[in-house]
Motif scaffolding. Sequence first.
Motif, PDB file in Angstrom:
ATOM      1  N   SER A  34     -11.135  10.384  -4.999  1.00  0.00           N
ATOM      2  CA  SER A  34     -10.631   9.820  -3.447  1.00  0.00           C
ATOM      3  C   SER A  34     -12.056   8.753  -3.339  1.00  0.00           C
ATOM      4  CB  SER A  34     -10.744  10.838  -2.506  1.00  0.00           C
ATOM      5  OG  SER A  34     -11.926  11.346  -2.302  1.00  0.00           O
ATOM      6  N   SER A  87      -9.756  -1.492  -8.323  1.00  0.00           N
ATOM      7  CA  SER A  87      -8.189  -1.983  -8.649  1.00  0.00           C
ATOM      8  C   SER A  87      -7.749  -1.262 -10.060  1.00  0.00           C
ATOM      9  CB  SER A  87      -7.707  -3.299  -8.224  1.00  0.00           C
ATOM     10  OG  SER A  87      -8.369  -3.983  -9.139  1.00  0.00           O
ATOM     11  N   SER A 147      -6.125  10.542   1.119  1.00  0.00           N
ATOM     12  CA  SER A 147      -7.088   9.310   1.044  1.00  0.00           C
ATOM     13  C   SER A 147      -6.396   8.639  -0.401  1.00  0.00           C
ATOM     14  CB  SER A 147      -8.534   9.403   1.043  1.00  0.00           C
ATOM     15  OG  SER A 147      -8.726  10.665   0.311  1.00  0.00           O
ATOM     16  N   ILE A 148      -6.341   9.588  -1.213  1.00  0.00           N
ATOM     17  CA  ILE A 148      -5.860   8.807  -2.542  1.00  0.00           C
ATOM     18  C   ILE A 148      -4.229   8.218  -2.255  1.00  0.00           C
ATOM     19  CG2 ILE A 148      -5.183   9.071  -4.748  1.00  0.00           C
ATOM     20  CD1 ILE A 148      -6.921  11.450  -5.093  1.00  0.00           C
ATOM     21  N   ASN A 149      -3.463   8.864  -1.420  1.00  0.00           N
ATOM     22  CA  ASN A 149      -2.257   8.505  -1.369  1.00  0.00           C
ATOM     23  C   ASN A 149      -2.380   7.150  -0.446  1.00  0.00           C
ATOM     24  OD1 ASN A 149      -1.228  10.557  -2.705  1.00  0.00           O
ATOM     25  ND2 ASN A 149      -0.614  11.679  -0.944  1.00  0.00           N
ATOM     26  N   ASN A 150      -3.195   7.084   0.182  1.00  0.00           N
ATOM     27  CA  ASN A 150      -3.459   5.974   1.121  1.00  0.00           C
ATOM     28  C   ASN A 150      -3.818   4.539   0.408  1.00  0.00           C
ATOM     29  OD1 ASN A 150      -2.692   7.136   3.248  1.00  0.00           O
ATOM     30  ND2 ASN A 150      -4.846   7.388   3.992  1.00  0.00           N
ATOM     31  N   CYS A 151      -4.354   4.903  -0.987  1.00  0.00           N
ATOM     32  CA  CYS A 151      -4.602   3.611  -1.746  1.00  0.00           C
ATOM     33  C   CYS A 151      -3.501   3.120  -2.314  1.00  0.00           C
ATOM     34  CB  CYS A 151      -5.538   3.959  -2.866  1.00  0.00           C
ATOM     35  SG  CYS A 151      -6.961   4.837  -2.401  1.00  0.00           S
ATOM     36  N   TYR A 152      -2.201   3.735  -2.467  1.00  0.00           N
ATOM     37  CA  TYR A 152      -1.056   3.079  -3.099  1.00  0.00           C
ATOM     38  C   TYR A 152       0.018   2.752  -2.052  1.00  0.00           C
ATOM     39  CZ  TYR A 152      -3.178   4.640  -7.242  1.00  0.00           C
ATOM     40  OH  TYR A 152      -4.113   4.854  -8.454  1.00  0.00           O
ATOM     41  N   LEU A 160     -11.252   5.606  -6.250  1.00  0.00           N
ATOM     42  CA  LEU A 160     -10.074   4.492  -6.322  1.00  0.00           C
ATOM     43  C   LEU A 160      -9.893   3.611  -5.019  1.00  0.00           C
ATOM     44  CD1 LEU A 160      -7.415   7.338  -7.045  1.00  0.00           C
ATOM     45  CD2 LEU A 160      -8.457   5.412  -8.741  1.00  0.00           C
ATOM     46  N   PRO A 161     -10.433   3.768  -3.909  1.00  0.00           N
ATOM     47  CA  PRO A 161     -10.151   2.721  -2.807  1.00  0.00           C
ATOM     48  C   PRO A 161     -11.001   1.393  -3.185  1.00  0.00           C
ATOM     49  CG  PRO A 161     -10.836   4.856  -1.626  1.00  0.00           C
ATOM     50  CD  PRO A 161     -11.006   5.130  -3.329  1.00  0.00           C
ATOM     51  N   HIS A 162     -12.161   1.502  -3.977  1.00  0.00           N
ATOM     52  CA  HIS A 162     -12.691   0.116  -4.313  1.00  0.00           C
ATOM     53  C   HIS A 162     -12.330  -0.410  -5.454  1.00  0.00           C
ATOM     54  CE1 HIS A 162     -14.915   1.650  -0.995  1.00  0.00           C
ATOM     55  NE2 HIS A 162     -15.088   2.948  -1.302  1.00  0.00           N
ATOM     56  N   ARG A 215      -7.349   2.011 -10.176  1.00  0.00           N
ATOM     57  CA  ARG A 215      -6.063   2.488  -9.637  1.00  0.00           C
ATOM     58  C   ARG A 215      -4.992   2.210 -10.665  1.00  0.00           C
ATOM     59  NH1 ARG A 215      -8.363   0.456  -4.657  1.00  0.00           N
ATOM     60  NH2 ARG A 215      -7.228  -1.673  -4.881  1.00  0.00           N
TER      61      ARG A 215
END
Lengths: 509, 362
Positions: free
Chosen positions: A437, A444, A476-481, A440-442, A447
């Motif tokens: 988490s 791509s 927070s991982i799910n929010n990346c997708y 991954l947000p940073h 991801r």
Amino acid sequence: MSQRQVLQVFEQYQKARTQFVQMVAELATRPQNIETLQNAGVMSLLRPLLLDVVPTIQQTAALALGRLANYNDDLAEAVVKGNILPQLVYSLAEQNRFYKKAAAFVLRAVGKHSPQLAQAIVDCGALDTLVICLEDFDPGVKEAAAWALGYIARHNAELSQAVVDAGAVPLLVLCIQEPEIALKRIAASALSDIAKHSPELAQTVVDAGAIAHLAQMILNPDAKLKRQVLSALSQIAKHSVDLAEMVVEAEIFPVVLTCLKDKDEYVKKNASTLIREIAKHTPELSQLIVNAGGVAAVIDCIGSCKGNIRLPGIMMLGYVAAHSENLAMAVIISKGVPQLSVCLSEEPEDHIKAAAAWALGQIGRYTPEHARAVAVTNTLPVLLSLYMSTESSEDLQVKSKKAIKNILQKCTYLPALEPFLYDAPPNILKHVVGQFSKVLPHDSKARRLFVTSGGLKKVQEIKAEPGSLLQEYINSINNCYPEEIVRYYSPGYSDTLLQRVDSYQPLIN
Amino acid sequence: MATLARLQARSASVARQYYYRNSVVDVFRKKENDAAVKIQSWFRGCQVRAYIRYLHRAATIIQKRWRGYLGRQHYQLIVKLAYYTMKMNLYNAMAVRIQRRWRGYKIRKYCFNYYYLKEYLKAVSETNEAIREALEEFADMKEREEKKAALEKEEKKRDYQARKTHYLLSTKQIPGVYNSPFRKDPDPWELRLQKAKPLTHRRPKVTPKHSVSLGNWLECTSARSFPGSAILPPIDRKPCQGPFRNIAEVLEQRYKPLEPTLRGAEPIDGPKEARAEFQRQERTRNIHDDLFLPFSSYHKNKKHIPSMHLSSKYGPDSYGSQHFREKNPKRWICDKDFQTVLPSFDLFSKYGKLYSKAGQIV
């Protein structure tokens, strides 16, 4: 009867005594005979022979007693209980060198078994006479006396203190300088036994000027002497920073690194023990060792040994890495991590594996660079399997768990983390998901890779209590997708789709 | 009285009438009163309202003025505050810039110099390489030394073996075991045998004195390791009183075997005996016992004795040295003369060619 016949009786008796005592001494060299001798009551027979008129018989009787006492501690106790020791000590001062050697042998044989027996020897005042023997001219006598003192001092600190109070240490340092190799060995081993108990005793040994002589003897080609010398130096250096600094000031580096390439296994082990004891105190000492190239030498030494010989080297790497992150980076660039992971996987013993796991944890815990260096060598799955296996000892499990935790908290190398999603227990899974988490947000590309490798699917399958930290990470991982992708990978999606198919009213035109 | 009675009888109705007449008027009066009241109230209301309006206006003006005043005060405070805040923000921003630069500088210079760290790590890895090389060299050197020592030992052993079996060397006539005629080259052992010097006869070996090494003294069981005395001292009941020495020592001294000096151990005419021995050996090789005199003095003293061949009257036959053929021509087999050059014997023509060339190495 004539006088001659009378005297002949006495001569026969003397011959018989001599023969008896020589045969007993010879039989006592074989272990299988000693039981029989003991049952036949040899102690009570030998005891009066110690007081014999003929010096030869005395000496041989002492030798036989020594060999018997050497064998096991019941016999040694019998020697003590039979009040033989005071007589030995008394005559030790007066007799010739053969007797002195034999008597010192008896004292050594009695003193080696247990602290109580050694205390009995000290109580009958043997230490002063042994110290006097250390000043004798004959090197054999000196060797026997030094050996006895070493065995007495080995057991605990009080006995060592008694030996030191008798004034043995300066004489032992003189013995080290003698030309005979056997005498040097024994004197070095005695100093090592004295210094190992407490810092004050080690300081006494250092004050007598032992370090300079011991440091010179590292270059000697004899392997057994090198073992003892290195052991003595490591026992001195282990107690405090000052003592370790004194040992280092004797300019043992880089000479001691050549001992790491010796053919004899125990020389290698003692040399790596010495380096470990020096490295563990302060970062400056570790820095000194790193600057002298010691880390590379120790890593090569680990690579060339097996089993318990490796253990001090592994611990040394752990201590060096534990001090600061620059030193850990120095260990990494010296190619220490592949070697440690090899040790971890191929050693059969649990305590060596535990040491290797601890060392890896110390190396990888500082920054993502360090953790990446550890993760790249594929050690994390090995550590996990050691943690999970039921055959590992408790110590190994604890150490591998800590190592995994420390490394995972800094690890951003995702290919190494992915296997953990599949087979890690929940407490470790939390950290793994947390790391994902964070990364991954940073990134791509990461991801995309996460999705294609099936990691997102696995994350959806994890059950977490709502409100727990794990759930937050998953969110927070799910929010990346995008939402559709998350829904696509959620478990049971195919069932919901089929349900929709079932419940759909087709458009009738 | 009648009026009183009449009044009393009419009192009730008087009252009623009175009331009824008033009430009718009252209604009217009430109506008028109400109307008047209404008018008055309306008017009063207007009055009051006008008054209130006036008051309102006044109050509004006062309040307006007052609020303006307060607001202006407030506004001044706000402006001061905003100005102050703006200044402080500016100062903060500048201070942050300074601190940022300073912190970066401090960390880079004093706490953590990235480039210095990189240099240091490079230096460490170079030192490691150097140490690894040095240690490899050291280990190689040790190994080479050990190998050399092992090879030398091996060589010495082989040399000794060759010297012992020197008799297996092949000669020109008889090829040795290692020099079979069917081989192209002789065995290397053959070469070694050729180079080795044969061992001399074994001399009586001097047994080395039994020396005890210090470490093994106490485990050694041979009889010689025990400090034995050759002579047992006699057994006394009690030692003599007085300043006497230990009887064992005395007897040892008394019966000590003689250890003469080298000069004393030799016989007195040693050199003479040695010379006589030497001459005896030489004499066995002599042909005659006379001294060999030099030629210069020989012919002065002695007369020349010719040998038997020269001093006999019978001379040698000329056959065999001057002529080789029968004198009598009738006994000749053929007419031709003999050849002066004879062909060689077959036996000796094969000499040196029957055997392999392998033995004839230059």
